[in-house]
Design a protein around this motif. Structure first.
Motif, PDB file in Angstrom:
ATOM      1  N   LEU A   1      -8.843   1.669   2.977  1.00 60.54           N
ATOM      2  CA  LEU A   1      -7.976   0.209   2.751  1.00 60.54           C
ATOM      3  C   LEU A   1      -8.985  -0.567   2.873  1.00 60.54           C
TER       4      LEU A   1
ATOM      5  N   ILE B   1       4.129   5.149   3.410  1.00 60.94           N
ATOM      6  CA  ILE B   1       2.727   6.927   3.548  1.00 60.94           C
ATOM      7  C   ILE B   1       4.352   7.550   2.929  1.00 60.94           C
TER       8      ILE B   1
ATOM      9  N   ILE C   1       0.218   5.605   0.445  1.00 59.92           N
ATOM     10  CA  ILE C   1      -0.122   6.439   0.097  1.00 59.92           C
ATOM     11  C   ILE C   1       0.472   8.394   0.493  1.00 59.92           C
TER      12      ILE C   1
ATOM     13  N   GLU D   1      -8.713   8.102  -4.276  1.00 57.22           N
ATOM     14  CA  GLU D   1      -8.134   9.268  -3.236  1.00 57.22           C
ATOM     15  C   GLU D   1      -9.761   9.492  -2.343  1.00 57.22           C
TER      16      GLU D   1
ATOM     17  N   ILE E   1      -8.183   6.290   6.669  1.00 57.09           N
ATOM     18  CA  ILE E   1      -7.098   5.903   5.893  1.00 57.09           C
ATOM     19  C   ILE E   1      -7.698   4.234   5.729  1.00 57.09           C
TER      20      ILE E   1
ATOM     21  N   ALA F   1       0.828  -1.517  -0.237  1.00 53.88           N
ATOM     22  CA  ALA F   1      -0.197   0.231  -0.161  1.00 53.88           C
ATOM     23  C   ALA F   1       0.511   1.002  -0.265  1.00 53.88           C
TER      24      ALA F   1
ATOM     25  N   VAL G   1       1.884   7.590  -4.452  1.00 53.92           N
ATOM     26  CA  VAL G   1       1.780   5.997  -3.913  1.00 53.92           C
ATOM     27  C   VAL G   1       3.055   5.285  -4.239  1.00 53.92           C
TER      28      VAL G   1
ATOM     29  N   MET H   1      -3.905   7.093  -2.804  1.00 52.40           N
ATOM     30  CA  MET H   1      -3.593   6.118  -2.044  1.00 52.40           C
ATOM     31  C   MET H   1      -3.824   4.651  -2.999  1.00 52.40           C
TER      32      MET H   1
END
Length: 317
Positions: free
Chosen positions: A51, A70, A8, A31, A47, A6, A304, A17
């Motif tokens: 996810l 992130i 971010i 987003e 967040i 992932a 990202v 994301m």
């Protein structure tokens, strides 16, 4: 089942994301708005919720995700993943890594937003895998990232790579949001370009297409491309200072690639060619010979993808 990382990119307006493969390919991206209410108290929960919703939609549940990377605005403490201060989010000494790990049960890496964009461009963008790279992003402000031997240079307290706050005008420069004056950000950002153009227009006797209209960085570069003398003067001043700043930074780290991103970079060839010209004027000749000035290619995906690179380093050691 293919496993993902992932990535971010936490901004003051939106949170970008993505689920990214181990090879750096985006599988899903989306987003959500950044909820800054109550000094950002709801951001982590938003967040995590987003996810989980996207994981459920994609199928496979938690087993697909290996780690999270992130980026956030402001300096970051490398080991703890704590954000020292993010003015536009309302956070001070905020334990982002700890909070996200506790909420997701996944390993989390945190870095500055410009740093993760630099990593993204290095991995899958204009950096082309270069292990020595300077990245500068020209938007409302000026951000930067320095990559040496494949790793981000973070410095003692997370403030490494702040190219935008190199002092370019030691005395009498415009005030910067950082509290200093004369920073590169006051010159080469979109707001800096508008300020310089407005000041020149206020005293200009010669005609310019910029008179009487809404001035923007795009309008200035478009006018310069059309040969407007005043706009050309603005662009040359901005690119001269930017070329000087990048030359001074490059003389320290000797990069292979200098990547220019952010909204102002949409000006294209006129920007990169003039910056490259001034860069070669000011850089140590051997440094200039080894560096190529290029435009970023990933756009809004840089953050990202760079976040996914950070996550990948967690699981690969």
């Amino acid at each position: 089942m293919e496993q993902w990382l992932a990535g971010i990119d936490l901004g003051g307006t939106t949170i970008k994301m993505a689920f990214v493969t181990l090879d750096g390919d985006i599988v899903h991206k989306w987003e959500i708005p950044t909820n800054k209410a109550e000094r950002g108290a709801h951001i982590v929960a938003d967040i995590v919720r987003s996810l989980r919703e996207r994981q459920d939609q994609a199928g496979g549940g938690n087993g697909r995700l290996l780690a999270i990377g992130i980026g956030a605005p402001g300096p970051v403490q490398e080991e703890s993943g704590m954000l020292y201060e993010t003015v536009n989010l309302g956070w001070t000494n905020y334990p982002l890594k700890q909070e996200l790990e506790a909420a997701t049960g996944l390993p989390v890496a945190v870095d500055n937003d410009a740093n993760i964009a630099a990593l993204g461009e290095m991995w899958k963008g204009a950096g082309g895998g270069a292990r020595h790279l300077l990245f500068v992003t020209l938007g409302t402000g000026v951000g930067g990232g320095v990559i040496a031997n494949g790793a981000i240079v973070r410095g003692t307290n997370g403030a490494g790579g702040e190219i935008g706050h190199m002092t370019m005008i030691p005395e009498g420069g415009a005030p910067c949001n950082c509290g200093k004056t004369g920073c590169l950000e006051t010159i080469a950002s979109a707001t800096g370009i508008v300020r310089i153009a407005s000041e020149k227009l206020a005293v200009a006797k010669r005609p310019s297409v910029l008179h009487g209209g809404d001035i923007s960085a795009k309008a200035v570069f478009d006018a310069a491309k059309a040969g407007d003398p005043l706009a050309v003067e603005v662009v040359d001043e901005v690119t001269r200072y930017l070329g000087l700043a990048l030359a001074n930074a490059a003389d320290v780290v000797n990069p292979q690639k200098i990547v220019i991103g952010g909204g102002v970079s949409r000006a294209g060839d006129i920007l990169v060619e003039r910056v490259a010209h001034h860069f070669c004027r000011f850089a140590f000749p051997r440094v200039a010979a080894g560096a190529e000035v290029v435009l970023a290619t990933l756009g809004n995906d840089a953050g990202v993808i760079g976040g996914a690179w950070l996550a990948k380093t967690l699981i690969e050691g």
